[in-house]
Design an enzyme around this catalytic site. Structure first.
Site, short mmCIF file in Angstrom:
data_model
loop_
_atom_site.label_atom_id
_atom_site.label_comp_id
_atom_site.label_asym_id
_atom_site.label_seq_id
_atom_site.Cartn_x
_atom_site.Cartn_y
_atom_site.Cartn_z
N ALA A 152 1.27 -7.29 6.21
CA ALA A 152 1.10 -5.97 7.08
C ALA A 152 -0.26 -5.43 7.10
O ALA A 152 -0.86 -5.15 8.47
CB ALA A 152 2.13 -4.47 6.75
N GLY B 220 -2.91 2.32 1.38
CA GLY B 220 -2.54 2.59 3.05
C GLY B 220 -3.11 1.30 3.82
O GLY B 220 -3.45 0.40 3.03
N LEU B 221 -3.48 1.72 5.00
CA LEU B 221 -4.23 0.61 5.89
C LEU B 221 -3.20 -0.41 6.10
O LEU B 221 -3.86 -1.81 5.81
CB LEU B 221 -5.55 0.29 5.37
CG LEU B 221 -6.57 1.44 5.35
CD1 LEU B 221 -7.93 1.06 4.73
CD2 LEU B 221 -6.65 1.93 6.89
N CYS B 222 -2.02 -0.46 6.00
CA CYS B 222 -1.03 -1.44 6.30
C CYS B 222 0.09 -1.09 7.09
O CYS B 222 1.09 -1.69 7.17
CB CYS B 222 -0.50 -1.75 4.79
SG CYS B 222 0.28 -0.39 3.97
N GLY B 223 -0.24 -0.56 8.22
CA GLY B 223 0.43 -0.40 9.35
C GLY B 223 1.63 0.47 8.92
O GLY B 223 1.29 1.63 8.35
#
Length: 370
Positions: free
Chosen positions: A324, A143-146
């Site tokens: 992203a 995660g942590l990619c918008g």
């Protein structure tokens, strides 16, 4: 008796007499210079003075939060730089595989021309009546990619519902832990699941292409649609859908390519894109004798082409994910900086209020002594 009473009164008055030794703070006349006294008598105390302590702990809590926010900003900036380094690694991988793709495209074009465009005997180039479709969905493992993963998941769900509403059976091949976890929880028909690392390799692409070829050639599906995130720039990625299998001979021979290059200018990252034309078909002399039939050669080339297309798609998806993540970490760093400024203002106001309160208490105590 009178003498004893007078002596007692004198002793009581002496006990309440103000003397410099009786109090820690000394009273001074109006206009008296205090600079020398503060520098000499209070120098040691000022150097050893600790931070202002407020009774409700508000200033200390704000100070601790400021430290936490600044540490978070350092982490997000480091993650952005790491993502930028991985984007450059991905672009180097794309450039490294480009010569093989060009050669494969050129040889394929020459063989199709030698066959006169007759591709009816090649299974991977034969169109079927579509009764069942397999969706190859590529998401990320982290995660942590918008909105990178959520956009692809929503696009896949919409395509699944569209095909189902048209009466076409659908199953899925999922690449990436995020998409696999989402569709598994909702009990979608899943044929196979693969991980999507940060550095895709040809062996990973080979496993996926073998699953697709076995499924299609066995007649278990009539078409395979590829759903991935097309890399546009560092601030934009577009979910894309295209038919992967069966192939179109014209698309293979006429489709161009594009290569992106991550650069930096004045500390800012930017992407330069280069459009590449399709490779020219290789010319084979009319008197050239092939050891194998051209149809067999094409049937051997197409799995290699499929493997290359999947590898390129994985690399582009990873580049989109990293871009992203760079954008997301940059936004998080900017927000952390703004939050630290706001907290610093609150901390200064709370500290000033505490200092003002202490001064009022000192002045009030001095006035009470006078």
């Amino acid at each position: 008796m009178k003498l004893l009473c007078i002596a007692g009164l004198i002793a009581s008055a002496g006990a309440f007499t103000s003397s410099p030794a009786a109090f820690t703070s000394q009273s001074c006349n109006v206009g008296q210079d205090l600079g020398n006294k503060i520098s000499t008598e209070g120098g040691t105390a000022h150097r050893n003075r600790r931070a202002t302590i407020v009774m409700d702990g508000k200033a200390n809590a704000i100070r601790d939060r400021i430290v936490t926010v600044k540490n978070t900003k350092k982490i997000t900036m480091a993650m952005k730089l790491v993502a930028a380094a991985k984007v450059r690694r991905a672009q180097d991988s794309v450039v490294a595989t480009r010569p093989f793709s060009e050669t494969l495209q050129s040889v394929f074009g020459g063989l199709i021309g030698r066959m006169g465009g007759d591709t009816g005997s090649i299974p991977l180039l034969t169109q079927r009546e579509v009764k069942k479709v397999t969706l190859l969905v590529i998401t990320g493992d982290r995660g942590l990619c918008g909105g990178y993963n959520s956009f692809m998941i929503k696009k896949s769900e919409a395509r699944y519902k569209e095909l189902t509403a048209a009466g076409v059976a659908v199953d899925m091949i999922l690449v990436g832990k995020k998409g696999a976890a989402y569709f598994q929880r909702r009990e979608y028909p899943i044929r196979a699941i693969f991980d999507c690392g940060q550095n895709p390799s040809s062996s990973e692409a080979l496993l996926i292409s073998e699953e697709i070829l076995n499924t299609y050639l066995a007649g278990e599906t009539d078409a395979v649609e590829l759903m991935y995130t097309k890399f546009v720039s560092l601030i934009a990625s577009v979910p894309a859908v295209r038919t992967l299998v069966p192939f179109s001979a014209s698309d293979i021979t006429e489709k161009g390519d594009e290569v992106f290059q991550l650069t930096s200018d004045s500390g800012e990252f930017k992407v330069e894109r280069t459009e590449l034309d399709a490779a020219e078909p290789q010319e084979f002399p009319n008197d050239m004798i092939f050891e194998q039939d051209p149809v067999q050669i094409v049937n051997s080339i197409l799995p290699l082409y499929l493997n290359g297309q999947i590898l390129r798609t994985l690399q582009e998806s990873v580049a989109s994910e990293l871009a992203a993540r760079m954008q997301s970490m940059q936004s998080a760093s900017d927000n952390a900086g703004e939050l630290a400024k706001e907290l610093s203002l609150k901390y200064n106001r709370a500290r000033q209020a505490a200092v003002t309160q202490e001064l009022l208490e000192i002045v009030s105590g001095a006035a009470a002594l006078d």
